[in-house]
Design an enzyme around this catalytic site. Structure first.
Site, PDB file in Angstrom:
ATOM      1  N   TYR A  85     -14.658  22.648 -10.769  1.00  0.00           N
ATOM      2  CA  TYR A  85     -15.189  20.952 -11.193  1.00  0.00           C
ATOM      3  C   TYR A  85     -16.742  20.504 -10.417  1.00  0.00           C
ATOM      4  O   TYR A  85     -15.994  20.532  -9.170  1.00  0.00           O
ATOM      5  CB  TYR A  85     -13.968  20.103 -10.957  1.00  0.00           C
ATOM      6  CG  TYR A  85     -14.046  18.769 -11.385  1.00  0.00           C
ATOM      7  CD1 TYR A  85     -14.606  18.733 -12.848  1.00  0.00           C
ATOM      8  CD2 TYR A  85     -13.783  17.687 -10.681  1.00  0.00           C
ATOM      9  CE1 TYR A  85     -15.011  17.789 -13.624  1.00  0.00           C
ATOM     10  CE2 TYR A  85     -13.985  16.736 -12.006  1.00  0.00           C
ATOM     11  CZ  TYR A  85     -14.496  16.367 -12.524  1.00  0.00           C
ATOM     12  OH  TYR A  85     -14.383  14.863 -13.613  1.00  0.00           O
ATOM     13  N   ARG A 118       0.637  -1.263   0.197  1.00  0.00           N
ATOM     14  CA  ARG A 118      -0.043   0.016   0.067  1.00  0.00           C
ATOM     15  C   ARG A 118       0.464   1.611  -0.066  1.00  0.00           C
ATOM     16  O   ARG A 118       0.801   1.730   0.032  1.00  0.00           O
ATOM     17  CB  ARG A 118      -1.239  -0.218   1.525  1.00  0.00           C
ATOM     18  CG  ARG A 118      -2.317   0.446   0.520  1.00  0.00           C
ATOM     19  CD  ARG A 118      -3.373   0.635   2.323  1.00  0.00           C
ATOM     20  NE  ARG A 118      -3.520  -0.241   2.582  1.00  0.00           N
ATOM     21  CZ  ARG A 118      -3.143  -0.540   4.017  1.00  0.00           C
ATOM     22  NH1 ARG A 118      -2.682  -0.006   4.423  1.00  0.00           N
ATOM     23  NH2 ARG A 118      -3.791  -1.753   4.735  1.00  0.00           N
ATOM     24  N   LYS A 142      -5.659  13.441 -16.946  1.00  0.00           N
ATOM     25  CA  LYS A 142      -5.675  14.161 -18.015  1.00  0.00           C
ATOM     26  C   LYS A 142      -4.735  14.378 -18.790  1.00  0.00           C
ATOM     27  O   LYS A 142      -3.546  14.063 -19.871  1.00  0.00           O
ATOM     28  CB  LYS A 142      -6.542  15.702 -17.603  1.00  0.00           C
ATOM     29  CG  LYS A 142      -7.503  16.007 -16.742  1.00  0.00           C
ATOM     30  CD  LYS A 142      -8.362  15.192 -17.626  1.00  0.00           C
ATOM     31  CE  LYS A 142     -10.256  14.754 -16.663  1.00  0.00           C
ATOM     32  NZ  LYS A 142      -9.918  14.500 -15.740  1.00  0.00           N
ATOM     33  N   ASP A 153      -6.789  23.056  -7.964  1.00  0.00           N
ATOM     34  CA  ASP A 153      -6.815  22.001  -8.332  1.00  0.00           C
ATOM     35  C   ASP A 153      -5.892  22.433 -10.564  1.00  0.00           C
ATOM     36  O   ASP A 153      -6.596  23.416 -10.783  1.00  0.00           O
ATOM     37  CB  ASP A 153      -8.296  22.066  -9.169  1.00  0.00           C
ATOM     38  CG  ASP A 153      -8.657  20.930 -10.027  1.00  0.00           C
ATOM     39  OD1 ASP A 153      -7.693  20.779 -11.068  1.00  0.00           O
ATOM     40  OD2 ASP A 153      -9.730  20.171  -9.653  1.00  0.00           O
TER      41      ASP A 153
HETATM   42  C1  LIG Z   1     -10.710  19.801 -13.183  1.00  0.00           C
HETATM   43  C2  LIG Z   1     -10.291  18.535 -12.775  1.00  0.00           C
HETATM   44  N1  LIG Z   1     -10.159  18.462 -12.280  1.00  0.00           N
HETATM   45  C3  LIG Z   1     -10.188  17.222 -11.280  1.00  0.00           C
HETATM   46  C4  LIG Z   1     -10.802  16.050 -12.236  1.00  0.00           C
HETATM   47  C5  LIG Z   1     -11.258  15.079 -11.937  1.00  0.00           C
HETATM   48  O1  LIG Z   1      -9.874  13.970 -12.202  1.00  0.00           O
HETATM   49  P1  LIG Z   1     -11.144  12.493 -12.523  1.00  0.00           P
HETATM   50  O2  LIG Z   1     -11.508  12.677 -13.457  1.00  0.00           O
HETATM   51  O3  LIG Z   1      -9.409  11.951 -12.887  1.00  0.00           O
HETATM   52  O4  LIG Z   1     -10.950  12.218 -11.069  1.00  0.00           O
HETATM   53  C6  LIG Z   1     -11.456  16.515 -13.754  1.00  0.00           C
HETATM   54  C7  LIG Z   1     -12.084  15.877 -14.593  1.00  0.00           C
HETATM   55  O5  LIG Z   1     -13.016  15.861 -15.327  1.00  0.00           O
HETATM   56  C8  LIG Z   1     -11.269  18.044 -13.739  1.00  0.00           C
HETATM   57  O6  LIG Z   1     -11.786  18.261 -15.035  1.00  0.00           O
END
Ligand SMILES: Cc1ncc(COP(=O)(O)O)c(C=O)c1O
Length: 407
Positions: free
Chosen positions: A121, A67, A218, A193
């Protein structure tokens, strides 16, 4: 620190990061391999009872138990740390959303107030209204563009601020260094973020943020074949982050870590190419009569461009535009006529995507569409520009506009 060291440029660090000799070779043997191999492991073995009794330091680079990862995950975490000036370490999570949760839970406790940017988000908003609320944490929303009004948002219980810039879907660019400085003055932790910019486009920790979060799903993965997230921080936040992550049992698979490392090596060239293509397409969209607003921070004259140019060092292929007064059926005709763009959530892969959006019902502290727009101009389309030829993508968009108007 691996090949190249701290003083090299990001492109050089991308090639060398995480490639410790210990993880790419066999002790006692000369040479090695380029990439840390995939170490599949749950059990880590100890030499003898005395070795077991001695235990292991709680940091990457020490075999303990699956882990806590093994060299493949450690190499990815170390590579991400090397890319973030000022960082102590990185924790990996099985998705970007898990990373956001891990970061927030490491800094907040019952009774605290979290200030969340109103353009966050959507699953971050849902987390605030569900998980965090149940844990006794109150979330208040703020307008990320209202810098003057930001200090008044704080109260005695404000412990953290969650920023996202550009904002999800609507692409508002806020002054992150200024907001983070205000948070710090008031004793609050700022979390960003930073999925859109990555450390190549915005060096979050050296610009005043305390924890920087990415959905590695992404740009870092870059090939639409893995889910993962990361949080990078300096002390004292990193120790708390690691502890919280371990208590939550977070771990990523070595196969996915190897894929993410592979993606990371080409991050700079992909981002450069996607940024250039996105800019040329955004310029063209700005000339189209069917388009009311182009929400592309890299485009001179677009909303947020001035702050982006002043505070960011790079862009990416993700941006949005808003149709001039068309209805949902027209927007659907446009999207369905695209042949080079897939229709799907997520972004940052090598392939282009398009998705409709209309965040009108999801705002608390701001208004969508903005008050100074014609209210008829409200239907958005987000494009994730991939590595295809920009001229081909443009021709595809042109055909889709024609299909939209044909009705
Ligand atoms: C700006 C942003 N933060 C976080 C996430 C979440 O990522 P994940 O899909 O890997 O959980 C996304 C997903 O679209 C996003 O656009």
């Amino acid at each position: 620190m691996t090949k190249g060291g701290k003083d090299t440029k990001p492109a050089t660090r991308l090639a060398g990061a995480g490639r410790r000799k210990d993880w790419t070779g066999i002790p006692g043997q000369p040479g090695g391999v380029v990439n840390p191999p995939v170490w599949r492991a749950s059990t880590h073995l100890y030499e003898d009872s005395a070795d077991l009794a001695k235990g292991r330091p709680n940091e990457d680079g020490h075999f303990y138990y699956g882990r806590r990862g093994a060299p493949t995950q450690w190499a990815l975490a170390e590579a991400l740390t090397e890319l973030e000036p000022g960082a102590t370490g990185t924790q990996l999570y099985p998705s970007g959303v898990a990373a956001i949760a891990g970061a927030l839970l490491s800094v907040l406790r019952s009774g605290d107030v979290l200030l969340m940017t109103d353009n966050a988000y959507q699953p971050s908003r849902a987390m605030a209204e569900g998980l965090l609320k149940r844990a006794g944490i109150e979330t208040r929303w703020f307008d990320p563009l209202d810098l003057a009004g930001f200090p008044a948002q704080f109260c005695q219980r404000t412990r953290a601020v969650l920023l996202e810039s550009p904002g999800s879907l609507t692409m508002e660019v806020c002054d992150i260094p200024a907001l983070a400085a205000i948070a710090r003055e008031r004793g609050a932790v700022s979390l960003l973020d930073n999925t859109w910019a990555t450390p190549l486009g915005f060096a979050a920790l050296s610009r005043g943020c305390d924890l920087t979060i990415m959905s590695l799903t992404k740009h870092v993965g870059g090939h639409s074949d893995l889910m993962m997230g990361s949080v990078t921080a300096a002390e004292p936040h990193f120790t708390r982050l690691r502890r919280t992550s371990q208590q939550l049992g977070q771990v990523v698979s070595p196969d996915d870590a190897a894929l993410a490392l592979r993606g990371l090596r080409t991050l700079a060239v992909r981002l450069d190419r996607e940024t250039a293509s996105a800019l040329s397409i955004a310029e063209w969209l700005a000339t189209r009569p069917e388009v009311a607003h182009v929400l592309c921070p890299m485009l001179p004259g677009a909303p947020g461009h001035e702050i982006w140019a002043r505070t960011f060092t790079g862009g990416c292929g993700l941006f949005s535009f808003v149709l001039k007064g068309r209805d949902e059926a027209a927007r659907a005709r446009f999207i369905d006529a695209l042949t080079l763009f897939g229709i799907g959530f997520s972004w940052g892969g090598y392939e282009s995507l398009a998705i409709p959006f209309d965040p009108a019902g999801t705002r608390s502290a701001t208004q969508w569409p903005p008050a100074d727009w014609d209210p008829a101009d409200r239907l958005g389309i987000r494009l994730s520009i991939g590595l295809e030829d920009a001229g081909d993508l443009l021709a595809d968009l042109e055909t889709a506009f024609a299909a939209m108007e044909r009705g």
